[in-house]
Motif scaffolding. Sequence first.
Motif, PDB file in Angstrom:
ATOM      1  N   ASP A 298     -11.804  39.083  24.156  1.00  0.00           N
ATOM      2  CA  ASP A 298     -11.698  40.512  25.039  1.00  0.00           C
ATOM      3  C   ASP A 298     -10.622  41.278  24.420  1.00  0.00           C
TER       4      ASP A 298
ATOM      5  N   SER B 119     -17.815  39.016  35.504  1.00  0.00           N
ATOM      6  CA  SER B 119     -17.196  37.971  34.327  1.00  0.00           C
ATOM      7  C   SER B 119     -18.095  36.851  34.158  1.00  0.00           C
TER       8      SER B 119
ATOM      9  N   SER C 147     -17.870  35.457  30.462  1.00  0.00           N
ATOM     10  CA  SER C 147     -16.583  35.598  29.652  1.00  0.00           C
ATOM     11  C   SER C 147     -16.360  34.216  28.841  1.00  0.00           C
TER      12      SER C 147
ATOM     13  N   TYR D 288     -15.918  42.922  24.759  1.00  0.00           N
ATOM     14  CA  TYR D 288     -15.514  41.550  23.773  1.00  0.00           C
ATOM     15  C   TYR D 288     -16.089  41.841  22.477  1.00  0.00           C
TER      16      TYR D 288
END
Length: 239
Positions: A234, A221, A224, A69
């Motif tokens: 991302d 995850s 996120s 990210y």
Amino acid sequence: VYGETKNIRAVMNLFAAEKYRMAGAGPKLAEAVFGQDGYILVSSYNDAAQKLYRHFRKNWTEVGDLKRYFSVLGEHKLLPSCHPEVHRRIFRDSSRERLPAGRQAQNDIRVEIVEEVLNEFDEFWARARERYPVTIERSADYLNWRFINHPFFKYEFLAAKKDGKPAGFLVYRFEEVNDFKIARIIDFIAEESAEEELLPEFLKRARSEGAHAADFMFSGSLYSNSLKRVGFFDVAGTD
């Protein structure tokens, strides 16, 4: 590992000089490690290495590629140009005003710089570790050794505290090449309520130190949604 503490071989690098590869130097090195019993952890391996490791271990559990990210904090010639609207959105999302360090947030979480990790972080880790199925045990002794007292790299250790007790931490450092400066999150462990207090504070500090961008590479995850909400995106499928 799923609730238990284990000793694990963590494979960091596998190199074989080119003239010895045809003689099987790589497989012999791998066999010396993978041919033994016990847990083994491997990350960031390529397809050739993956086939080799599978030859010695048939029952791998794979979690997929590491996610990366990224957040744009300032303009720089090394950053790709993009559509004006995308450009405005990225800068708007990554520039939201946050409370100054040490100010009380609405959810009673404070974020501050820590120069020594105290034993109170052991109690926090005992609560937080269940969020992470397979990861390193992060005792106060480990965190001081790994980040606070590192002989070569300077790390910044941000701690989130709720009612005076640790609720999370974020560790980062800067890298700079060709006048391009990036702030990299190296470790990030937090209760869910502390994620979106630590991340904006990190971005604000990175921007104030002249970083052009910030990034975080991780598996799973968990983070996120929080990362996207504070201005990260991302990189998969982007320039």
